[in-house]
Design an enzyme around this catalytic site. Structure first.
Site, PDB file in Angstrom:
ATOM      1  N   HIS A   1     -13.193   2.143 -27.100  1.00 31.94           N
ATOM      2  CA  HIS A   1     -14.564   1.775 -26.722  1.00 31.94           C
ATOM      3  C   HIS A   1     -14.613   0.321 -26.234  1.00 31.94           C
ATOM      4  CE1 HIS A   1     -17.141   5.151 -27.726  1.00 31.94           C
ATOM      5  NE2 HIS A   1     -16.522   5.323 -28.879  1.00 31.94           N
TER       6      HIS A   1
ATOM      7  N   GLU B   1     -13.676  13.799 -34.495  1.00 36.84           N
ATOM      8  CA  GLU B   1     -15.047  13.621 -34.002  1.00 36.84           C
ATOM      9  C   GLU B   1     -15.272  14.507 -32.789  1.00 36.84           C
ATOM     10  OE1 GLU B   1     -15.351   9.455 -33.111  1.00 36.84           O
ATOM     11  OE2 GLU B   1     -15.322   8.838 -35.222  1.00 36.84           O
TER      12      GLU B   1
END
Length: 247
Positions: free
Chosen positions: A155, A227
Site C-alpha cells: 500500500h 483478506e
C-alpha cells in the site's frame, strides 16, 4: 496620423457599443461554465497534494463509474480512527490504475449493474506510522495486523488496493461474508473450504468473492490468503525496483 486617430476612435466605439444578443449569450455561457467549475472543484488537502505531486492517479477521475469509500478516512475500520483527515479520494500508481480500469471494464461487461468499490489505495508512509503507533498491541505481534513502517507495505508503494463489488441496482455492496478489516478465518480466502464446512460463510458469499477475484486476476492482480478484499499488482521486490515509497 489622422488615419491612426480615426482607427482608434472606431475601436473605442466598438468596445463601448452595446453587445449583440449573440455576445450576451456567449458571456452568459462563460459565466455559467465558471460557476459549474467552481461548484465541482473540491479543496485539495496537503496530503492529497503530496500524492498528486508524486505522480499518483485519482481513481474516481480516471475510472468511469468506480466508487470510493476510504475506510481510513472514517472511523469504520479496525483501528476505529480517521487517519486520512480530509483525504477521501483513492490514489494508485498510474500502471496500477490502468490495471484496475481493466478490472472495472471486465466486471461491467459481465454485469452492468456492478461496479468496483475501493476501500483503500495508496497509504502514505506517514499514515502507516500513525497506524503502527496507535495499534494497541505488543510490537512483537503488530506485524500480524499492520506492516511495520520501517519495512513498508505494498500500500505504501501505491500498488495495492482494498476493494469490493457494489451492486448499483440493489444500492449495496455484495455480501462477502465479513466486513472490511475483519481479522479471522471467515475472511481468509485460504480457509474458505473450512469455513464453508463449519457454516461460518455461505456458498453465495464465496461466489461473490469469486466474481471479484475473477476480474482482478484477469487484470493482473494477485490476492493474499488472509483478506478477501486485498489485491497486489506487484510483489514486494518488483515494487521496490519500480517505485519509491510514497511519503
Amino acid at each position: 496620423m489622422k488615419k491612426l486617430i480615426y482607427i482608434g476612435m472606431m475601436v473605442m466605439a466598438a468596445c463601448s457599443a452595446p453587445k449583440s444578443d449573440q455576445e450576451t449569450f456567449s458571456e452568459n455561457q462563460r459565466q455559467e461554465a465558471e460557476a459549474i467549475t467552481a461548484l465541482t472543484m473540491y479543496p485539495v488537502s496537503e496530503l492529497e497534494q503530496r500524492l498528486i505531486d508524486q505522480g499518483l492517479v485519482d481513481l474516481q477521475e480516471y475510472i468511469p463509474g468506480i466508487r470510493v469509500e476510504l475506510k481510513y478516512s472514517t472511523t469504520d475500520n479496525f483501528f476505529g480512527q480517521d487517519v486520512y483527515g480530509e483525504l477521501d479520494r483513492a490514489y494508485l500508481q498510474p500502471e496500477v490504475a490502468d490495471q484496475l480500469k481493466k478490472a472495472q471494464e471486465l466486471l461491467q461487461a459481465e454485469n452492468p449493474d456492478y461496479t468496483l468499490l475501493v476501500y483503500d489505495g495508496v497509504r502514505p508512509l506517514s499514515v502507516q506510522q500513525i497506524l503502527w503507533d496507535n495499534l494497541d498491541k505488543p510490537d512483537s505481534i503488530k506485524p500480524l495486523y499492520v506492516a511495520d513502517p520501517k519495512v513498508g507495505s505494498l500500500h505504501n508503494f501505491g500498488v495495492a488496493v482494498d476493494l469490493t463489488i457494489y451492486d448499483t441496482k440493489a444500492d449495496s455492496a455484495l455480501d462477502m461474508g465479513t466486513g472490511y478489516d475483519f481479522f479471522g478465518y471467515p475472511a481468509y480466502p485460504d480457509r474458505e473450504k473450512q469455513m464453508l464446512a463449519e457454516r461460518k460463510i455461505t456458498p453465495q458469499q464465496v461466489a461473490n468473492r469469486e466474481v471479484l477475484r475473477k476480474v482482478m486476476f484477469a487484470a493482473g492482480f494477485k490476492g493474499i490468503g488472509s483478506e478477501w478484499w486485498h489485491f497486489n499488482a506487484y510483489t514486494r521486490k518488483e515494487a521496490g525496483e519500480k517505485f519509491e515509497i510514497v511519503q
